[in-house]
Design a protein around this motif. Structure first.
Motif, short mmCIF file in Angstrom:
data_model
loop_
_atom_site.label_atom_id
_atom_site.label_comp_id
_atom_site.label_asym_id
_atom_site.label_seq_id
_atom_site.Cartn_x
_atom_site.Cartn_y
_atom_site.Cartn_z
N LEU A 5 0.84 -1.26 0.29
CA LEU A 5 -0.07 -0.07 -0.16
C LEU A 5 0.52 1.31 0.51
CD1 LEU A 5 -3.42 0.53 1.35
CD2 LEU A 5 -1.53 2.08 1.91
N PHE A 6 0.93 1.85 -0.84
CA PHE A 6 1.45 2.93 -0.83
C PHE A 6 0.22 4.78 -0.74
CE2 PHE A 6 3.35 0.44 -3.42
CZ PHE A 6 4.91 0.98 -4.07
N LYS A 7 1.02 5.16 0.65
CA LYS A 7 0.63 6.88 0.66
C LYS A 7 0.60 8.31 0.20
CE LYS A 7 -1.11 6.52 5.18
NZ LYS A 7 -1.24 6.17 6.09
N SER A 8 -0.62 8.51 -0.58
CA SER A 8 0.13 9.48 -0.73
C SER A 8 -0.63 11.33 -0.52
CB SER A 8 0.14 9.58 -2.23
OG SER A 8 0.03 11.48 -2.94
N GLU A 9 -0.46 12.74 0.17
CA GLU A 9 -1.17 12.71 0.15
C GLU A 9 -2.30 13.30 -1.51
OE1 GLU A 9 0.34 16.31 2.36
OE2 GLU A 9 0.73 14.31 4.12
N ALA A 10 -3.62 13.88 -1.70
CA ALA A 10 -4.01 13.75 -2.58
C ALA A 10 -3.63 15.27 -3.40
CB ALA A 10 -5.65 14.14 -2.69
N ASP A 11 -3.57 16.50 -2.48
CA ASP A 11 -3.11 17.79 -2.92
C ASP A 11 -1.50 17.54 -3.08
OD1 ASP A 11 -2.47 17.03 -0.37
OD2 ASP A 11 -2.45 19.35 0.46
N VAL A 12 -0.77 16.72 -2.99
CA VAL A 12 0.77 16.47 -3.36
C VAL A 12 1.08 15.90 -4.82
CG1 VAL A 12 3.20 15.59 -2.43
CG2 VAL A 12 1.58 16.85 -0.82
N TRP A 13 0.09 14.49 -4.38
CA TRP A 13 0.36 13.66 -6.07
C TRP A 13 -1.35 12.73 -5.77
CZ3 TRP A 13 3.18 13.02 -9.80
CH2 TRP A 13 3.19 12.58 -10.71
N SER A 14 -1.65 12.76 -6.69
CA SER A 14 -2.89 12.96 -6.77
C SER A 14 -3.35 11.34 -7.58
CB SER A 14 -4.21 13.82 -7.32
OG SER A 14 -3.74 13.40 -8.70
N TRP A 15 -4.19 10.26 -7.77
CA TRP A 15 -4.45 8.83 -8.56
C TRP A 15 -4.36 9.64 -9.66
CZ3 TRP A 15 -3.89 4.36 -9.22
CH2 TRP A 15 -4.85 3.42 -10.14
N ASP A 16 -4.94 10.82 -9.93
CA ASP A 16 -4.90 11.46 -11.27
C ASP A 16 -4.17 11.54 -12.13
OD1 ASP A 16 -7.78 10.88 -11.85
OD2 ASP A 16 -8.35 13.20 -10.43
N GLN A 44 9.73 -6.19 -5.43
CA GLN A 44 9.65 -7.17 -6.81
C GLN A 44 8.93 -5.85 -8.12
OE1 GLN A 44 12.78 -9.25 -6.60
NE2 GLN A 44 12.86 -8.54 -5.12
N LEU A 45 9.72 -6.31 -9.57
CA LEU A 45 9.11 -6.23 -10.75
C LEU A 45 7.42 -6.60 -10.47
CD1 LEU A 45 11.96 -6.21 -13.40
CD2 LEU A 45 10.29 -3.86 -11.83
N GLY A 46 6.12 -5.98 -11.19
CA GLY A 46 5.33 -6.74 -10.83
C GLY A 46 4.73 -7.05 -9.55
N ASP A 47 4.97 -6.90 -8.89
CA ASP A 47 4.33 -6.44 -7.69
C ASP A 47 3.36 -5.60 -7.15
OD1 ASP A 47 5.96 -8.73 -5.84
OD2 ASP A 47 6.39 -7.33 -4.83
N LEU A 48 1.90 -5.58 -6.85
CA LEU A 48 1.15 -4.59 -6.54
C LEU A 48 1.02 -4.06 -5.86
CD1 LEU A 48 -1.88 -6.73 -8.70
CD2 LEU A 48 -0.33 -5.20 -9.96
N GLY A 49 0.53 -3.17 -6.09
CA GLY A 49 -0.19 -2.09 -4.22
C GLY A 49 -1.33 -1.30 -4.35
N PHE A 50 -1.87 -1.34 -3.28
CA PHE A 50 -2.96 0.35 -3.29
C PHE A 50 -2.39 1.40 -2.96
CE2 PHE A 50 -5.22 -3.44 -1.25
CZ PHE A 50 -6.15 -3.35 -2.36
N PHE A 51 -3.46 2.51 -3.93
CA PHE A 51 -2.58 3.44 -4.10
C PHE A 51 -4.01 4.25 -3.41
CE2 PHE A 51 -2.72 8.53 -5.52
CZ PHE A 51 -1.58 8.35 -5.86
N TYR A 52 -3.09 4.78 -2.42
CA TYR A 52 -3.83 5.58 -1.10
C TYR A 52 -4.39 6.66 -0.59
CZ TYR A 52 -5.58 5.92 3.90
OH TYR A 52 -6.00 6.27 5.22
N HIS A 53 -5.19 7.66 -1.16
CA HIS A 53 -5.18 8.73 -0.49
C HIS A 53 -5.77 9.53 1.37
CE1 HIS A 53 -6.86 10.46 -4.73
NE2 HIS A 53 -5.32 10.48 -4.55
N SER A 54 -4.45 9.95 1.33
CA SER A 54 -3.94 10.28 2.98
C SER A 54 -4.82 11.53 3.49
CB SER A 54 -2.55 9.58 3.58
OG SER A 54 -1.89 10.72 3.00
N ARG A 55 -4.62 11.92 4.31
CA ARG A 55 -5.04 13.30 4.93
C ARG A 55 -6.82 13.49 5.37
NH1 ARG A 55 -2.09 18.96 3.73
NH2 ARG A 55 -0.32 17.47 4.04
N ALA A 56 -7.43 13.54 4.10
CA ALA A 56 -9.05 14.90 4.35
C ALA A 56 -9.88 13.02 3.48
CB ALA A 56 -9.19 15.31 3.00
N GLU A 57 -8.91 12.14 2.81
CA GLU A 57 -10.17 11.11 2.07
C GLU A 57 -9.70 9.98 2.41
OE1 GLU A 57 -7.91 13.15 0.27
OE2 GLU A 57 -9.33 14.25 -1.13
N LYS A 58 -8.54 9.44 3.23
CA LYS A 58 -8.81 7.81 3.38
C LYS A 58 -8.79 7.59 3.13
CE LYS A 58 -6.97 10.91 7.71
NZ LYS A 58 -7.82 10.86 9.38
#
Length: 139
Positions: A5-16, A44-58
């Motif tokens: 799972l990779f966490k990012s603040e949507a206003d810094v780096w968003s899913w879009d 490893q190459l090909g590993d999968l992860g969830f993209f998580y918007h932290s802070r407000a959206e969570k």
């Protein structure tokens, strides 16, 4: 294959923004936590992860794939800090909120539920399946 799972603040780096990077993906840089860095070093190459918007959206909003192994983080000259590159695979049909994860007893041991501050964290195969189910997405 491992799951993350990779966490990012949507206003810094968003899913879009991640989606806009296309097949080349983007460095998951700026991580300055040893445990998160060590997690990236295990990927490893090909590993999968969830993209998580932290802070407000969570909320988990998408699935990403590791497309470059751990390497020097380009945002620092300090050799202690590595990162991987990830690319967007697909959005979840329905975002999965932190609240949903906390309410689901199947996810009681998930790192996100118990250590929500860790920016890059492992996800078990079972947790992966449960979150995909909640997000109406194929595992």
């Amino acid at each position: 294959m491992a799951y993350w799972l990779f966490k990012s603040e949507a206003d810094v780096w968003s899913w879009d923004q991640q989606v806009a990077k296309g097949e080349i993906g983007e460095e998951w840089n700026g991580v300055r936590n040893y445990q998160a860095r060590n997690n990236m070093r295990q990927m490893q190459l090909g590993d999968l992860g969830f993209f998580y918007h932290s802070r407000a959206e969570k909320e988990i909003v998408g699935i990403v794939e590791v497309c470059a192994l751990a390497h020097q983080d380009s945002t620092t000259e300090d050799a202690r800090w590595d990162c991987v590159d990830i690319k967007a695979v697909r959005p979840l049909i329905a975002p999965v909120t932190l609240g949903m994860c906390k309410e689901d007893p199947r996810l009681a041991d998930m790192v996100l539920v118990n250590n929500s501050r860790l920016s890059v964290q492992p996800v078990t195969p079972e947790e992966w399946g449960f979150v995909c189910e909640l997000g109406a997405s194929q595992p």
